[in-house]
Scaffold this active site. Structure first.
Site, PDB file in Angstrom:
ATOM      1  N   ASP A   8      57.157  31.638  45.926  1.00  0.00           N
ATOM      2  CA  ASP A   8      56.447  32.578  46.788  1.00  0.00           C
ATOM      3  C   ASP A   8      55.387  31.834  47.602  1.00  0.00           C
ATOM      4  O   ASP A   8      54.910  30.771  47.192  1.00  0.00           O
ATOM      5  CB  ASP A   8      55.777  33.639  45.900  1.00  0.00           C
ATOM      6  CG  ASP A   8      54.984  34.665  46.675  1.00  0.00           C
ATOM      7  OD1 ASP A   8      55.391  35.026  47.799  1.00  0.00           O
ATOM      8  OD2 ASP A   8      53.951  35.120  46.150  1.00  0.00           O
ATOM      9  N   ASP A  10      52.278  33.520  49.601  1.00  0.00           N
ATOM     10  CA  ASP A  10      50.927  34.063  49.457  1.00  0.00           C
ATOM     11  C   ASP A  10      50.569  34.249  47.982  1.00  0.00           C
ATOM     12  O   ASP A  10      51.263  34.952  47.255  1.00  0.00           O
ATOM     13  CB  ASP A  10      50.804  35.400  50.183  1.00  0.00           C
ATOM     14  CG  ASP A  10      51.126  35.274  51.674  1.00  0.00           C
ATOM     15  OD1 ASP A  10      50.951  34.185  52.231  1.00  0.00           O
ATOM     16  OD2 ASP A  10      51.567  36.277  52.259  1.00  0.00           O
ATOM     17  N   ASP A 133      53.560  35.626  42.094  1.00  0.00           N
ATOM     18  CA  ASP A 133      52.405  36.260  41.463  1.00  0.00           C
ATOM     19  C   ASP A 133      52.572  37.773  41.337  1.00  0.00           C
ATOM     20  O   ASP A 133      51.752  38.429  40.709  1.00  0.00           O
ATOM     21  CB  ASP A 133      51.110  35.931  42.229  1.00  0.00           C
ATOM     22  CG  ASP A 133      51.117  36.446  43.657  1.00  0.00           C
ATOM     23  OD1 ASP A 133      52.127  36.235  44.361  1.00  0.00           O
ATOM     24  OD2 ASP A 133      50.112  37.043  44.083  1.00  0.00           O
TER      25      ASP A 133
END
Length: 176
Positions: A8, A10, A133
């Protein structure tokens, strides 16, 4: 055949929290320390609920995000053993696409454009591993999941957690 990792953007390789809090202080005059966020939902980060959406539409927000400590070196090390794909659910903010691509080119020039995936729903990703996240992305992933620590996931423990990029390397070296 080499295994593959979806990483990922961000909150994993780009420090979205530091960027948001920096821009928030600049525009609203209120300093919020990242340690104050633990356990909050993403909607509770800043008092002005529309601030994040406002910032994402401003030129430079995605292009100037700081790097997560150790991200470049770690991704480079992992790319020696794994096929690396940078995966971002960027379609939520379609105006971010060019800035995210520029950011990746500047910070991760060793990642080919063929290995960058901007999508809306990460459940379509078919790599062996995913580092993210967000629980919503990890819960529907069919491979092995690695949850990168973030203020909004501290109360979840049903994925393998890492707190930083050193821990990612240690986990992958362990044969996870």
């Amino acid at each position: 055949m080499r295994k593959s990792i979806a990483i990922d953007m961000d909150g994993v390789i780009a420090d979205e929290v530091v960027q948001l809090l920096t821009w928030y202080e600049r525009h609203y005059g209120l300093k919020i320390h990242p340690n104050e966020l633990s356990g909050r939902s993403e909607d509770e980060v800043v008092p002005e609920k529309d601030a994040y959406t406002k910032f994402t539409k401003m030129a430079g927000f995605f292009r100037t995000m700081p790097l997560m400590p150790g991200a470049v070196e770690s991704v480079k090390k992992l790319s020696a053993q794994y096929d690396i794909y940078i995966v971002s659910a960027a379609m939520q903010y379609p105006h971010s696409l060019s800035e995210k691509r520029e950011w990746l080119g500047a910070n991760f020039p060793f990642i080919s454009w063929r290995n960058i995936i901007f999508c809306g729903d990460k459940s379509i990703i078919g790599t062996d591993y995913m580092i993210d996240d967000h629980i919503k992305n990890l819960d529907y992933f069919k491979g092995k999941t690695i949850m990168f620590h973030a203020f909004h996931n501290v109360n979840h423990n049903h994925h393998t957690r890492v707190n930083n990029w050193d821990e990612v390397l240690t986990l992958m070296d362990s044969g996870f």
